[in-house]
Design an enzyme around this catalytic site. Structure first.
Site, short mmCIF file in Angstrom:
data_model
loop_
_atom_site.label_atom_id
_atom_site.label_comp_id
_atom_site.label_asym_id
_atom_site.label_seq_id
_atom_site.Cartn_x
_atom_site.Cartn_y
_atom_site.Cartn_z
CG ASP A 38 -1.97 -1.06 1.21
OD1 ASP A 38 -2.33 -1.50 0.10
OD2 ASP A 38 -2.46 -1.45 2.29
CE1 TYR A 66 3.25 -6.38 4.61
CE2 TYR A 66 2.23 -8.48 5.15
CZ TYR A 66 2.58 -7.52 4.22
OH TYR A 66 2.27 -7.71 2.90
CG ASP A 80 -4.80 3.20 5.16
OD1 ASP A 80 -5.53 4.22 5.12
OD2 ASP A 80 -4.22 2.75 4.14
NE ARG A 174 -5.08 -1.46 3.18
CZ ARG A 174 -5.90 -1.26 2.14
NH1 ARG A 174 -6.89 -0.38 2.24
NH2 ARG A 174 -5.74 -1.94 1.02
#
Length: 303
Positions: A38, A66, A80, A174
């Site tokens: 993203d 992540y 987000d 997300r």
């Protein structure tokens, strides 16, 4: 140039923005990435260049790791920090304990059903969901099966929780943040995200766009590219002699008795030149699945 480069993607750029910048730096049209990040996210973005763009098919299911921060208290339309708030700030979050957050995180581990964010590249009747979401149109996305192999809450401080997650391809962190907020009844969104691992590639392998630009100008690009022998570590390697290389160049099968149990192998000529990925078709007989040797990048780009 035929190479795999790992870029430490900065915030604010799409993955396609990074690809375009690298095309300009390298003056090479045939450049692709091995997994979208993203715009808000940073970290490991593997790029394939020249004939090695054909390796992308082997990275579709790559694991990702992540690290990030979930902010509790309100949700957003993008799930987000870049989106618009879709709920008011909930003071009720003050009554949710750290233990409750850690307990909830445990429920997200394993194989779960997850609905992708409305602002995502998932397609609905051929149209990316984010295009519908931007027009305030209904985005009827269906839940899909994903796997979260590890999900650890590292620290909770105020209304923010830092985490580390190891996930299968196709998982949206997300959505994890949003769904946690829904289940806690206070709303939540992903405040920051950094990818530290993608497949076999780690942050230690990565370089900034500025470093890549500098290396291009000084003729040091080989210093930044991943050594071909390190690619696709799940496939064993074989070094071809001239006769084997000639067979591969013609797309013909070859006998590899020492690798009879391997479903696929990497074939090299010399130490650095990856010339093919071969698939076992019967017994010790392997047939080239893709042939990389002698293919100019311009030919690859036209496919």
């Amino acid at each position: 140039m035929n190479a795999v480069l790992i870029i430490d993607k900065p915030a604010g750029l799409t993955s396609h923005d990074v690809v375009n910048r690298v095309r300009r730096i390298l003056q090479e049209r045939s450049v692709g990435h091995l997994g979208t990040l993203d715009p808000m996210a940073t970290g490991v973005l593997p790029l394939v260049v020249g004939s090695l763009t054909r390796l992308a098919q082997f990275y579709i299911a790559s694991e990702k790791v992540y690290e990030g921060v979930i902010r509790f208290g309100f949700s957003t339309d993008t799930y987000d920090a870049e989106g618009e708030a879709t709920s008011s700030i909930e003071s009720s979050f003050d009554r949710i304990s750290e233990a409750k957050i850690r307990e909830l995180a445990c429920r997200f581990r394993g194989v779960i059903q997850q609905t992708p964010p409305p602002f995502s590249a998932k397609k609905i009747h051929g149209v990316p969901a984010y295009k519908l979401a931007r027009k305030k149109q209904e985005v009827p996305l269906q839940p899909v099966q994903v796997e979260i192999k590890e999900f650890d809450i590292l620290q909770v401080e105020g209304d923010r929780a830092s985490f580390r997650a190891r996930v299968a391809s196709g998982t949206y962190m997300r959505s994890v943040a949003h769904d946690m907020g829904q289940q806690l009844g206070c709303g939540a969104h992903l405040e920051s995200l950094r990818r530290t691992v993608a497949g076999e590639f780690e942050l230690a392998d990565s370089h900034t766009l500025q470093q890549l630009d500098s290396a291009s100008k000084t003729g040091r690009l080989d210093d930044l590219s991943i050594h071909p022998r390190k690619l696709l570590p799940q496939f064993p390697s074989v070094t071809a002699n001239d006769e084997m290389a000639a067979l591969i160049a013609c797309g013909r099968s070859l006998n590899l008795p020492e690798l009879s149990r391997a479903p696929q192998v990497k074939v090299f000529q010399g130490q650095r030149e990856l010339i093919a990925i071969a698939t076992r078709i019967a017994g010790t007989l392997f047939h080239p699945k893709i042939v990389l040797a002698g293919e100019p990048a311009t030919q690859t780009a036209k496919r």
